[in-house]
Each structure stands twice: as structure tokens, then as C-alpha cells.
Motif scaffolding. Structure first.
Motif, short mmCIF file in Angstrom:
data_model
loop_
_atom_site.label_atom_id
_atom_site.label_comp_id
_atom_site.label_asym_id
_atom_site.label_seq_id
_atom_site.Cartn_x
_atom_site.Cartn_y
_atom_site.Cartn_z
N PHE A 129 7.86 30.23 19.00
CA PHE A 129 9.08 29.73 18.38
C PHE A 129 10.35 30.28 19.02
CE2 PHE A 129 6.16 28.71 14.82
CZ PHE A 129 6.35 27.35 14.87
N PRO A 130 10.49 31.60 19.18
CA PRO A 130 11.71 32.06 19.88
C PRO A 130 11.82 31.51 21.29
CG PRO A 130 10.15 33.88 19.57
CD PRO A 130 9.68 32.73 18.72
N LEU A 131 10.69 31.35 21.98
CA LEU A 131 10.74 30.80 23.33
C LEU A 131 11.12 29.32 23.31
CD1 LEU A 131 7.56 32.59 24.67
CD2 LEU A 131 9.90 32.97 25.50
N ALA A 132 10.64 28.58 22.32
CA ALA A 132 11.01 27.17 22.19
C ALA A 132 12.49 27.02 21.90
CB ALA A 132 10.17 26.50 21.10
N PHE A 133 13.02 27.85 20.98
CA PHE A 133 14.45 27.82 20.69
C PHE A 133 15.26 28.10 21.95
CE2 PHE A 133 13.37 29.13 16.12
CZ PHE A 133 13.41 27.81 15.68
N SER A 134 14.78 29.02 22.78
CA SER A 134 15.49 29.38 24.01
C SER A 134 15.48 28.22 24.99
CB SER A 134 14.83 30.61 24.65
OG SER A 134 14.89 31.72 23.79
N LEU A 135 14.34 27.56 25.13
CA LEU A 135 14.25 26.42 26.05
C LEU A 135 15.15 25.28 25.61
CD1 LEU A 135 10.41 26.39 26.77
CD2 LEU A 135 12.22 26.71 28.46
N VAL A 136 15.24 25.05 24.31
CA VAL A 136 16.13 24.01 23.80
C VAL A 136 17.58 24.34 24.16
CG1 VAL A 136 17.09 22.99 21.68
CG2 VAL A 136 14.62 23.26 21.93
N ARG A 137 17.96 25.58 23.95
CA ARG A 137 19.34 26.00 24.23
C ARG A 137 19.67 25.87 25.72
NH1 ARG A 137 23.28 27.41 26.29
NH2 ARG A 137 24.75 29.07 25.71
N GLU A 138 18.72 26.18 26.60
CA GLU A 138 18.99 26.19 28.04
C GLU A 138 18.97 24.81 28.66
OE1 GLU A 138 16.73 28.81 30.42
OE2 GLU A 138 17.04 30.56 29.15
N GLU A 139 18.01 23.98 28.28
CA GLU A 139 17.75 22.75 29.01
C GLU A 139 18.28 21.49 28.33
OE1 GLU A 139 16.58 22.85 32.06
OE2 GLU A 139 16.54 25.03 31.83
N PHE A 140 18.78 21.61 27.10
CA PHE A 140 19.30 20.45 26.40
C PHE A 140 20.83 20.45 26.47
CE2 PHE A 140 15.66 19.17 23.37
CZ PHE A 140 14.72 19.53 24.32
N PRO A 141 21.47 19.27 26.54
CA PRO A 141 22.93 19.21 26.48
C PRO A 141 23.42 19.91 25.22
CG PRO A 141 22.02 17.06 27.04
CD PRO A 141 20.86 17.94 26.67
N PRO A 142 24.50 20.71 25.31
CA PRO A 142 24.95 21.50 24.15
C PRO A 142 25.13 20.69 22.87
CG PRO A 142 26.13 22.17 26.12
CD PRO A 142 25.30 20.98 26.51
N GLU A 143 25.69 19.46 23.00
CA GLU A 143 25.92 18.68 21.78
C GLU A 143 24.63 18.18 21.15
OE1 GLU A 143 26.09 15.89 25.31
OE2 GLU A 143 26.90 17.86 24.79
N MET A 144 23.53 18.21 21.92
CA MET A 144 22.24 17.76 21.41
C MET A 144 21.47 18.89 20.73
SD MET A 144 19.28 15.84 23.66
CE MET A 144 17.77 15.22 22.92
N VAL A 145 21.80 20.14 21.07
CA VAL A 145 21.06 21.30 20.57
C VAL A 145 21.05 21.38 19.05
CG1 VAL A 145 21.01 23.83 20.51
CG2 VAL A 145 21.33 22.63 22.69
#
Length: 494
Positions: free
Chosen positions: A122-138
């Protein structure tokens, strides 16, 4: 489709594919974990163990998972979050498979420990979302992830009871194993490696001090309702844990590459979110324990519903979460995360206050009023939790995102452990002896009184009121459609 934001480029097509993986992940985990709860009495009977021993099926998973979340988060920052995510998900998948074939109770505990290593997903998934997704999509994706936690719980509780009753507890794992394998394949094929790597050596003394600080405390909290909060064993475990925590802080302050950088987790927003998540998890756990008893205890002490019916009655709460979570994520960049966090905490607090005041009047005649109130509370909790996780991921530099989210999971697990322990103690304090119909005259069981529910709901209401005031100290990370990201520094907004 490639888009630019804050000087970075993002692949929108990839982000949409990856959303499927990270959103289904909590559904799998909550399905697996919640299905276990109705199976515990059957596991106890098969292995001929006492209730205290069977509780270790839950405890060992939490112990290993709490430590692994922090360690794997650091490893994700050092070697790449996708690599470490797949390792963690591999451990989780192996644990699920091995659990269903456990020939003995010791083997089951061992395989549950392996599964616990996977809690770091879960923490790793949250990190991947933050890094690889456009900020407005996060915020929207984080909202969808949060909603799936509740949906998974609602699906799994009645389904787990049905599976256990008709095919045995092992099939709760056999039925989950194919989905775990499928999730591993999807993650391997779809997810991309994180763009930020922060190489260095693992802080092994920090790892040992973390284990020293965390494990005795969690064992003490888990066992305290049975052996006593002032028992010698409990006090010794707490003492050992405090010493470990002091040594951890002293070491991490001078370590060259600390496992948990104190300047990151103690800066303003992360510190508020970590404290808030811990208290929120504590309040949720106490409320959930009270809800379970109220639904299932016989009238006049409850509504007398089965596990299946109890799960179905929580469906409205899951439905509201499914609506509110992504909607809040969409509105958050415009409104701001801070106002939504305060609003969510106040909604939860007011609903819990009503439950505390009218707890004696709900069962057995006001079932739908009770369902309505816990749905209202669930909406507030969802709103606050989504705000907190988004505040965290936009308040720390990307290169240490794994550490920040891993530490957050550690605090969350502490709160989740304390909640049931305190709830159990309260219910053991305020009770009446009940003679089940048809049982021998000398057989009596303890039934929590309405006073126990008043204390549990009232305490939870106070906790969320405190969280509303705590949220006022947050430094806003988004508003007016703009998201303020951290690029450098020690975790303070820039």
C-alpha cells in the motif's frame, strides 16, 4: 497522450491503465483479510487451540506488516518502487496460497507472517500513484483506492461467512489465491518503474531498533485485554518498546542514510497526517467493534442479525463511500484538502456523538436509523482519510515518498491495534451476564451493555473532534485548481 505539469511529463494513457491495478489492490486485500474474521472459530476448532492462540493469526500479520511497510518503503526509494512493490506483492501472494494448505497451526502462523511482508504494497502503491500520475489526477485515484477498502470489507464479511460455512475456512484462501496471482501479473505487466531513485545503503541498525520499538508494543496491546493492562508482562513489554523507540530516535538523528528520516516524518504536514491517521484508525476500530456487537447480539442488546445480514446492512455505507471518495478527489484541487479534512472530521464526530447519545434506543427497534447514522459517519471518515493521504503525498519530496508513506502505514497500524484492544476492555468493563436459551444453567456469557456503546461511540466522537482542530494546523497543498508540489527540501512546502 502525453501531458505536462509542473515541469514533468506524464503519460495519461498509462495512468488510466495503472489505475485499474492500484484500485483493485485494496479490494483484493480487504477481501482476503475480512473473509478471515468469520473463519477464526473454525480455525480454533480444527487445530484444537484456545481463543488467545487463534488471535495470533491476526496479530502475526499485523506485527510483520507494520515493520515491513517502513522497511520496504525505504527500499522502494533506494532501488525502485515497482521492483520492491512486486517483491511485496509476491510475498503476499505466496502467503495467501500457503495459508490454504497449512497442515498445522504453526505453519499457518508462518505463512501469515509471509503474507504480512506484503502489507508494504500500500505505501508503495501510494508512492507510485504520486510519482507517475498527473498531479490533478492523483486525488481522484487516491479517492477510488480509499473507497475500495470499504467495499472490500462489505463484500468479504458475508461472503467469508458463507464460504466457511459451506466449504471450510481453507477455501477463503483458495478462492482468493487466483485473484492474488492475477494481480501480480497485472502489476508486473502494467506498472512502470518509478522515476525517482534515492540510492544508498540500508540502515540495518535502524531496522533492528524499529523492530525493537514496534513489536513489543504491539504484542503488549494485543495481549493486554486478556492478561491485564497493569500485568507485569504488559508493563515489561511497554518498557522494552519505549527503550527501543528512544534508541531508534537517537540513532536515526545521526545515521548517514536513516531508515526513517526524522526531518521528513516530523515536518509539519507529515507529522499532522501521521498523528491524525493513527487516531483516526483508533476511532474507526473502536466504532467497528461496537457496530459488530450491536448488529449481532440478540435483542434487547442488539439487532440479532447474522454475519451475512450484518454485511448486507453495511452496503449503504460502502455505496456512499464509492460516491464520495472519487467526488472528493475531483473537487479537492479546487476546494482544498484542508477544508475537506476538517469537514470530514466534524461530520464523523457529530454522527458518533448522536450514536453515543441514542445508543440505548437503537436496538432492537430502530435498525435503519442506526444504519443511516453509521453511513453518515462513514462518509465523514472517508472524506477525512482521502484528504490526509493527499496532503501527505504532496508534502514530501518524491525521492523519499516510500519512506513517508511507509511511516504513515506504521502509525495507521498502531491505531488499528489499539482500537480493538481498548474496545474489548470497555466491553469487559460494562457488561451483563446472559444465559443463552437451551444452554446448561451454569453457562452464561458476557454481553456489552448500552453503557459500553456510549463510551465507545463517545470516545470516538471526541477523537474526531480533536482531529478537526488538528487539521486546522495543516498547510494547504492545493486550492483554486493548483497543486503545490515539493521538489526539494526537508518536507516543508515550497
Amino acid at each position: 497522450m502525453i501531458i505536462e505539469a509542473n515541469g514533468e511529463t506524464y503519460d495519461l494513457k498509462y495512468a488510466k491503465r495503472a489505475t485499474l491495478v492500484v484500485v483493485l489492490l485494496p479490494l483484493l486485500v480487504m477481501y482476503t483479510e475480512a473473509m478471515l474474521t468469520p473463519a477464526l472459530p473454525t480455525i480454533q476448532k480444527e487445530f484444537a487451540i484456545n481463543p488467545n492462540d487463534v488471535s495470533w493469526v491476526l496479530t502475526i500479520y499485523l506485527l510483520v506488516g507494520t515493520v515491513s511497510a517502513a522497511i520496504f518503503g525505504k527500499l522502494g526509494d533506494m532501488y525502485g518502487k515497482k521492483k520492491v512493490f512486486l517483491v511485496a506483492l509476491g510475498f503476499y501472494t505466496l502467503g495467501v496460497i500457503f495459508n490454504g494448505f497449512a497442515p498445522s497451526f504453526r505453519w499457518l502462523l508462518f505463512s501469515r507472517a509471509i503474507q504480512g511482508l506484503g502489507m508494504a504494497i500500500f505505501p508503495l502503491a501510494f508512492s507510485l500513484v504520486r510519482e507517475e500520475f498527473p498531479p490533478e489526477m492523483v486525488p481522484q485515484v487516491q479517492g477510488m483506492i480509499s473507497a475500495m477498502f470499504g467495499v472490500g470489507m462489505v463484500i468479504a464479511l458475508p461472503l467469508g461467512a458463507y464460504v466457511t460455512q459451506h466449504w471450510g475456512w481453507r477455501w477463503t484462501y483458495h478462492s482468493a489465491a487466483p485473484f492474488a496471482v492475477l494481480m501480480f501479473i497485472l502489476a508486473w505487466r502494467v506498472l512502470r518503474e518509478s522515476r525517482y531513485i534515492n540510492p544508498g545503503k540500508l540502515d540495518w541498525p535502524g531496522v533492528l531498533f524499529l523492530i525493537w520499538a514496534v513489536v513489543p508494543a504491539l504484542v503488549a496491546v494485543t495481549r493486554a485485554p486478556n492478561v491485564g493492562w497493569t500485568a507485569r508482562e504488559t508493563l515489561i513489554l511497554f518498557g522494552v518498546s519505549i527503550i527501543g523507540a528512544i534508541l531508534l530516535v537517537l540513532w536515526e538523528r545521526k545515521a548517514e542514510n536513516p531508515l526513517i528520516p526524522l526531518e521528513i516524518v516530523s515536518s509539519r504536514n507529515p507529522a499532522i497526517v501521521n498523528l491524525g491517521i493513527m487516531f483516526a484508525a483508533f476511532g474507526i476500530s473502536m466504532m467497528s467493534q461496537a457496530n459488530t456487537y450491536i448488529f449481532q447480539m440478540k435483542p434487547p442488546y442488539g439487532f440479532g442479525k447474522s454475519i451475512l445480514d450484518s454485511g448486507l446492512l453495511m452496503t449503504p455505507m460502502a455505496g456512499v463511500m464509492l460516491i464520495i471518495a472519487p467526488l472528493a478527489g475531483k473537487l479537492m484541487p479546487k476546494i482544498g484538502a484542508k477544508p475537506l479534512a476538517v469537514t470530514g472530521a466534524l461530520v464523523a464526530s457529530s454522527g458518533l456523538a448522536v450514536l453515543a447519545k441514542y445508543a440505548p434506543q437503537f436496538p432492537p427497534n430502530h435498525l435503519w436509523a442506526f444504519v443511516g447514522m453509521i453511513t453518515y459517519v462513514g462518509a465523514g471518515i472517508t472524506l477525512m482519510n482521502i484528504s490526509f493521504i493527499n496532503i501527505l503525498v504532496f508534502s514530501v519530496p518524491p525521492k523519499v515518498m516510500g519512506v513517508a508513506t511507509g511511516a504513515n502505514s506504521l502509525f495507521r497500524n498502531f491505531g488499528s491495534t489499539w482500537g480493538p484492544a481498548i474496545a474489548g476492555t470497555v466491553m469487559s468493563t460494562y457488561y451483563v451476564l446472559f444465559h443463552p436459551p437451551g444452554a446448561p444453567p451454569f453457562v452464561k456469557i458476557k454481553i456489552p451493555t448500552t453503557k459500553a456503546y456510549e463510551v465507545l461511540f463517545g470516545t470516538s466522537a471526541g477523537i474526531y473532534l480533536f482531529l478537526a482542530f488538528l487539521s486546522l494546523a495543516i498547510v494547504e497543498v492545493m486550492k483554486g485548481g493548483k497543486i503545490r508540489e515539493v521538489k526539494t527540501g526537508k518536507g516543508s512546502e515550497s
